[in-house]
Structures are given as structure tokens and as C-alpha cells.
Design a protein around this motif. Structure first.
Motif, PDB file in Angstrom:
ATOM      1  N   VAL A  71      38.688  33.616  30.796  1.00 36.16           N
ATOM      2  CA  VAL A  71      38.169  34.954  31.128  1.00 36.16           C
ATOM      3  C   VAL A  71      37.580  34.947  32.537  1.00 36.16           C
ATOM      4  O   VAL A  71      37.861  35.837  33.356  1.00 36.16           O
ATOM      5  CB  VAL A  71      37.099  35.391  30.098  1.00 36.16           C
ATOM      6  N   LEU A  72      36.770  33.932  32.845  1.00 34.66           N
ATOM      7  CA  LEU A  72      36.166  33.821  34.176  1.00 34.66           C
ATOM      8  C   LEU A  72      37.242  33.620  35.244  1.00 34.66           C
ATOM      9  O   LEU A  72      37.154  34.189  36.343  1.00 34.66           O
ATOM     10  CB  LEU A  72      35.174  32.655  34.201  1.00 34.66           C
ATOM     11  N   HIS A  73      38.256  32.808  34.922  1.00 41.04           N
ATOM     12  CA  HIS A  73      39.369  32.562  35.855  1.00 41.04           C
ATOM     13  C   HIS A  73      40.068  33.879  36.190  1.00 41.04           C
ATOM     14  O   HIS A  73      40.339  34.188  37.370  1.00 41.04           O
ATOM     15  CB  HIS A  73      40.348  31.570  35.225  1.00 41.04           C
ATOM     16  N   SER A  74      40.348  34.657  35.163  1.00 44.84           N
ATOM     17  CA  SER A  74      41.025  35.940  35.355  1.00 44.84           C
ATOM     18  C   SER A  74      40.169  36.914  36.165  1.00 44.84           C
ATOM     19  O   SER A  74      40.672  37.615  37.056  1.00 44.84           O
ATOM     20  CB  SER A  74      41.368  36.546  33.986  1.00 44.84           C
ATOM     21  N   GLU A  75      38.863  36.945  35.864  1.00 43.04           N
ATOM     22  CA  GLU A  75      37.959  37.828  36.608  1.00 43.04           C
ATOM     23  C   GLU A  75      37.913  37.424  38.080  1.00 43.04           C
ATOM     24  O   GLU A  75      37.877  38.269  38.979  1.00 43.04           O
ATOM     25  CB  GLU A  75      36.560  37.773  36.005  1.00 43.04           C
ATOM     26  N   GLY A  76      37.902  36.106  38.335  1.00 42.44           N
ATOM     27  CA  GLY A  76      37.902  35.618  39.711  1.00 42.44           C
ATOM     28  C   GLY A  76      39.150  36.046  40.455  1.00 42.44           C
ATOM     29  O   GLY A  76      39.086  36.517  41.599  1.00 42.44           O
ATOM     30  N   ASN A  77      40.314  35.906  39.798  1.00 34.99           N
ATOM     31  CA  ASN A  77      41.576  36.315  40.428  1.00 34.99           C
ATOM     32  C   ASN A  77      41.581  37.809  40.758  1.00 34.99           C
ATOM     33  O   ASN A  77      42.069  38.231  41.810  1.00 34.99           O
ATOM     34  CB  ASN A  77      42.745  35.990  39.498  1.00 34.99           C
ATOM     35  N   ARG A  78      41.035  38.605  39.832  1.00 39.79           N
ATOM     36  CA  ARG A  78      40.988  40.058  40.048  1.00 39.79           C
ATOM     37  C   ARG A  78      40.110  40.393  41.260  1.00 39.79           C
ATOM     38  O   ARG A  78      40.456  41.244  42.083  1.00 39.79           O
ATOM     39  CB  ARG A  78      40.441  40.742  38.794  1.00 39.79           C
ATOM     40  N   LEU A  79      38.997  39.690  41.396  1.00 41.62           N
ATOM     41  CA  LEU A  79      38.090  39.935  42.523  1.00 41.62           C
ATOM     42  C   LEU A  79      38.716  39.490  43.849  1.00 41.62           C
ATOM     43  O   LEU A  79      38.480  40.107  44.888  1.00 41.62           O
ATOM     44  CB  LEU A  79      36.763  39.207  42.286  1.00 41.62           C
ATOM     45  N   VAL A  80      39.515  38.428  43.816  1.00 40.19           N
ATOM     46  CA  VAL A  80      40.213  37.977  45.030  1.00 40.19           C
ATOM     47  C   VAL A  80      41.167  39.070  45.513  1.00 40.19           C
ATOM     48  O   VAL A  80      41.259  39.349  46.718  1.00 40.19           O
ATOM     49  CB  VAL A  80      40.975  36.661  44.766  1.00 40.19           C
ATOM     50  N   LEU A  81      41.893  39.670  44.587  1.00 36.70           N
ATOM     51  CA  LEU A  81      42.824  40.744  44.963  1.00 36.70           C
ATOM     52  C   LEU A  81      42.088  41.909  45.631  1.00 36.70           C
ATOM     53  O   LEU A  81      42.651  42.595  46.474  1.00 36.70           O
ATOM     54  CB  LEU A  81      43.584  41.236  43.728  1.00 36.70           C
ATOM     55  N   ARG A  93      39.550  41.357  47.474  1.00 40.21           N
ATOM     56  CA  ARG A  93      38.935  40.700  48.632  1.00 40.21           C
ATOM     57  C   ARG A  93      37.412  40.614  48.511  1.00 40.21           C
ATOM     58  O   ARG A  93      36.687  40.602  49.499  1.00 40.21           O
ATOM     59  CB  ARG A  93      39.346  41.399  49.943  1.00 40.21           C
ATOM     60  N   GLU A  94      36.944  40.512  47.283  1.00 44.50           N
ATOM     61  CA  GLU A  94      35.516  40.312  47.032  1.00 44.50           C
ATOM     62  C   GLU A  94      35.303  38.819  46.783  1.00 44.50           C
ATOM     63  O   GLU A  94      35.080  38.368  45.662  1.00 44.50           O
ATOM     64  CB  GLU A  94      35.063  41.164  45.845  1.00 44.50           C
ATOM     65  N   PHE A  95      35.396  38.059  47.880  1.00 40.66           N
ATOM     66  CA  PHE A  95      35.482  36.603  47.765  1.00 40.66           C
ATOM     67  C   PHE A  95      34.187  35.956  47.265  1.00 40.66           C
ATOM     68  O   PHE A  95      34.227  34.950  46.558  1.00 40.66           O
ATOM     69  CB  PHE A  95      35.889  36.001  49.107  1.00 40.66           C
ATOM     70  N   GLY A  96      33.038  36.495  47.637  1.00 37.28           N
ATOM     71  CA  GLY A  96      31.768  35.932  47.175  1.00 37.28           C
ATOM     72  C   GLY A  96      31.634  36.019  45.670  1.00 37.28           C
ATOM     73  O   GLY A  96      31.267  35.042  44.994  1.00 37.28           O
ATOM     74  N   GLN A  97      31.955  37.190  45.121  1.00 35.92           N
ATOM     75  CA  GLN A  97      31.868  37.369  43.669  1.00 35.92           C
ATOM     76  C   GLN A  97      32.927  36.540  42.949  1.00 35.92           C
ATOM     77  O   GLN A  97      32.676  35.974  41.880  1.00 35.92           O
ATOM     78  CB  GLN A  97      32.031  38.841  43.320  1.00 35.92           C
ATOM     79  N   ALA A  98      34.096  36.459  43.544  1.00 36.06           N
ATOM     80  CA  ALA A  98      35.166  35.656  42.941  1.00 36.06           C
ATOM     81  C   ALA A  98      34.760  34.185  42.884  1.00 36.06           C
ATOM     82  O   ALA A  98      34.950  33.506  41.865  1.00 36.06           O
ATOM     83  CB  ALA A  98      36.456  35.819  43.738  1.00 36.06           C
ATOM     84  N   ALA A  99      34.187  33.677  43.978  1.00 33.56           N
ATOM     85  CA  ALA A  99      33.747  32.279  44.018  1.00 33.56           C
ATOM     86  C   ALA A  99      32.733  32.000  42.917  1.00 33.56           C
ATOM     87  O   ALA A  99      32.768  30.935  42.282  1.00 33.56           O
ATOM     88  CB  ALA A  99      33.143  31.960  45.385  1.00 33.56           C
ATOM     89  N   ALA A 100      31.831  32.955  42.660  1.00 34.25           N
ATOM     90  CA  ALA A 100      30.823  32.777  41.613  1.00 34.25           C
ATOM     91  C   ALA A 100      31.469  32.662  40.236  1.00 34.25           C
ATOM     92  O   ALA A 100      31.022  31.874  39.390  1.00 34.25           O
ATOM     93  CB  ALA A 100      29.831  33.940  41.641  1.00 34.25           C
ATOM     94  N   LYS A 101      32.540  33.428  40.006  1.00 34.68           N
ATOM     95  CA  LYS A 101      33.252  33.355  38.721  1.00 34.68           C
ATOM     96  C   LYS A 101      33.923  31.993  38.550  1.00 34.68           C
ATOM     97  O   LYS A 101      33.844  31.359  37.492  1.00 34.68           O
ATOM     98  CB  LYS A 101      34.300  34.467  38.626  1.00 34.68           C
ATOM     99  N   TYR A 102      34.612  31.538  39.609  1.00 32.73           N
ATOM    100  CA  TYR A 102      35.270  30.228  39.543  1.00 32.73           C
ATOM    101  C   TYR A 102      34.236  29.118  39.334  1.00 32.73           C
ATOM    102  O   TYR A 102      34.457  28.183  38.558  1.00 32.73           O
ATOM    103  CB  TYR A 102      36.060  29.960  40.826  1.00 32.73           C
ATOM    104  N   GLN A 103      33.116  29.236  40.032  1.00 37.94           N
ATOM    105  CA  GLN A 103      32.077  28.214  39.925  1.00 37.94           C
ATOM    106  C   GLN A 103      31.504  28.160  38.507  1.00 37.94           C
ATOM    107  O   GLN A 103      31.275  27.070  37.961  1.00 37.94           O
ATOM    108  CB  GLN A 103      30.966  28.506  40.931  1.00 37.94           C
ATOM    109  N   GLU A 104      31.282  29.326  37.904  1.00 37.37           N
ATOM    110  CA  GLU A 104      30.754  29.366  36.546  1.00 37.37           C
ATOM    111  C   GLU A 104      31.725  28.712  35.566  1.00 37.37           C
ATOM    112  O   GLU A 104      31.319  27.990  34.652  1.00 37.37           O
ATOM    113  CB  GLU A 104      30.472  30.815  36.136  1.00 37.37           C
TER     114      GLU A 104
END
Length: 332
Positions: A180-190, A192-203
Motif C-alpha cells: 500500500v505504501l509502495h503504491s502511494e509513493g508511486n502515485r505521489l511520484v507521478l 512530482r510530490e517527491f518529498g511525500q513520496a520519499a516518506a512513503k517509501y521510507q515508512e
């Protein structure tokens, strides 16, 4: 004010100061309890030891997660939402309070609550330490005594009703959270919300690392988890490249390559980070390593090496001009 009465627990007395509403909460493992508390000595002055309102943030505990003050779950389970109650607890229930208070005070001060602790049980840590760092808590350790807790219960939330912190999740919940976090991170990358995406991947990585800590390194269980960690770390590093956090990328890719020295994508991201901070030789070595490991990336490597060469030539020209100006003799 209601008269004092005894709970069905030895060494505990309760006095309701303000009645609550609704039914008694049904606590289960994973329920989150939010409340304010005040801790007082059972002396003539009713000396205040701690007051969560001073920090401005209510206390939260998760039922069943071995909170050191086990009696608090019992006290809170006797309260309704909105209730304010005073509990007198005998010494048999208060022996761990100094450690609990020390941790809470450190958090309020912005410090690590576990700073300096050895990896031992709470009681073991009490014997290891001659001082908690706080005089009043040291006194409580030297002379255990009854304490008074005044609590105000705000709410009890079922496990499914709130976003649970990683540390509070079971093994199954952590595994379910990762995709779920991986998918949310990918969605945020699309987006271009890279800071929020990085937080999802990190979690997601933290979930997996917590699970890995219970496995034997390099055995099947550990390796399966590691195969999930690697793409998440690479995605995290890509976000950090986009954010200009190049030294963060160098740190994480280097750590990854110490375990997996044939990962072309990790070399590629590290090469780009080296290039960004003018580490020309290291960047070239990593780019060439990428082309060797994955010939399909040769065209991308060629393009990056060309750009690196152009940037370095431009930098050398600018540096020469700057140094020439510095060492030019003054006119006149």
C-alpha cells in the motif's frame, strides 16, 4: 464529587472528579487510548511530578504493547469518555514510574527516549543506571512510594479507526502495509510530490527492516524481505535525487551496494549523486560499472558521461577565471 471507592484491583483507589459519557470503552489489543494525566506525590503538598498539559500534547498508549505502566491500562479501562478521575496507586504499581517519566520527559525535550539505554528489559535498565538525569525521579527510584494519577480520558479508538504507527503494527499488518505504501509513493511520484513520496517509501522500508531484525541474516526469510527492501530504497533515492539531497543518495546507495554489489540501478543513482557534487572520478567509475553490469543501460551511461564531461570542463574554466582574478596584482 463521588466518594472514593475501590476498583477490583489490589492497591488502587478511584475517585471520580467529573463524570464521563456513554458506555465503558471496550479495550482490545491495538486500541489507542488518548488522555491527559497529572502525577502527584501522596504527600501533604500533593507535589506535582509530571503534567502532560505542560507539554501541550495528550498522552497516547496502545493497548497490549507492553507499556511499562501496565496499571494505566486498568485505570483507563474504568473510565468513560470525558471523565476525569483521581487514582491512588500503592507502591506495587508505581515501581516503573521513574523510567516511564524519564522517557516522556526526553520526548518533550526533543531527545531520544532510549538514548544510552542498553538492550535489556526495563527493570534491568533500572539497575544499570544510578541516575535518570532528573533529581526527583532519582528520589522515586531510591524510595518507591504510592503515587496519585489524575487522568482525563478523551477517546478510545479501535485498531481499524486510526493510522497506526509502524512500531505498533503486528507482523501481518506490516507486511500488508508495504504494498500500500509502495503504491502511494508511486502515485505521489507521478504528481512530482517527491518529498511525500520519499516518506512513503521510507515508512515501507522501516516496516520491512523491523521484520528483518527478527530473521537470521542471509537466510530465506531475511532474503525474501531484502528483495522487497531493495526497490523501495532505490525509489527513495530517486526522490532524493529529484530533491537535490545528493549526500543522502550517496549514503543509501553505498549501504545497498555493500550487500548487493551487482545492482546496476544503485550504481547509476550513486553515479548521478557523485556527479552532482563534483566527484568526477567516482562518478565515472560508477557509470562504467553500470554499463558493465547492464549493457542495456550503455546508451544512458554514454549520455551521462558526456554531460559530466561538459559540466566538468565548464567548471574548470570558471575555476581558472576565479583563481586568476584572485592572484592578479593590483593595478596602479
Amino acid at each position: 464529587m463521588e466518594e472514593t471507592y475501590l476498583l477490583n484491583v489490589e492497591g488502587v483507589k478511584k475517585k471520580i472528579l467529573h463524570g464521563g459519557q456513554g458506555e465503558l470503552p471496550k479495550l482490545q489489543d491495538g486500541s489507542k487510548i488518548t488522555f491527559h494525566f497529572q502525577t502527584l506525590k501522596d504527600d501533604f503538598e500533593r507535589t506535582v511530578i509530571d503534567d502532560s498539559r505542560e507539554a501541550g500534547i495528550p498522552m497516547e498508549i496502545i493497548v497490549g504493547k507492553m507499556f511499562k505502566m501496565e496499571i494505566w491500562e486498568t485505570l483507563l479501562s474504568s473510565m468513560r469518555a470525558g471523565e476525569v478521575a483521581e487514582f491512588w496507586c500503592d507502591t506495587i504499581h508505581t515501581g516503573m514510574y521513574a523510567l516511564v517519566s524519564r522517557g516522556m520527559r526526553r520526548i518533550a525535550e526533543g531527545r531520544d527516549p532510549l538514548e544510552g539505554q542498553k538492550h535489556r528489559c526495563g527493570m534491568g535498565n533500572m539497575f544499570d543506571y544510578h541516575s535518570t538525569g532528573y533529581d526527583d525521579l532519582d528520589e522515586l527510584q531510591r524510595t518507591p512510594q504510592p503515587l496519585i494519577f489524575i487522568m482525563e480520558l478523551f477517546r478510545v479508538e479501535e485498531p481499524s479507526a486510526y493510522k497506526r504507527d509502524t512500531w505498533a503494527m503486528s507482523k501481518e499488518e506490516k507486511l500488508a502495509a508495504v504494498p500500500v505504501l509502495h503504491s502511494e509513493g508511486n502515485r505521489l511520484v507521478l504528481r512530482r510530490e517527491f518529498g511525500q513520496a520519499a516518506a512513503k517509501y521510507q515508512e515501507a522500508v522501516i516496516c520491512l527492516r523491523n521484520l528483518q531484525a527478527k530473521e537470521k541474516p542471509w537466510e530465506d526469510g531475511w532474503l525474501k524481505l531484502e528483495s522487497l527492501v531493495t526497490p523501495l530504497v532505490l525509489n527513495y533515492c530517486q526522490c532524493q535525487l529529484e530533491l537535490g539531497e545528493y549526500y543522502e543518495v550517496l549514503e543509501h546507495t553505498t549501504e545497498l551496494l555493500q550487500k548487493h554489489n551487482d545492482n546496476a540501478k544503485a550504481y547509476f543513482k550513486r553515479a548521478k549523486a557523485h556527479a552532482a557534487v563534483w566527484n568526477e572520478q567516482e562518478a565515472r567509475e560508477d557509470f562504467l560499472r553500470v554499463a558493465h553490469l547492464d549493457p542495456s543501460m550503455a546508451a544512458a551511461v554514454k549520455k551521462e558521461l558526456k554531460q559530466l564531461g561538459e559540466r566538468m570542463r565548464k567548471k574548470h574554466v570558471e575555476d581558472r577565471k576565479r583563481y586568476k582574478g584572485l592572484f592578479q596584482p593590483p593595478q596602479g
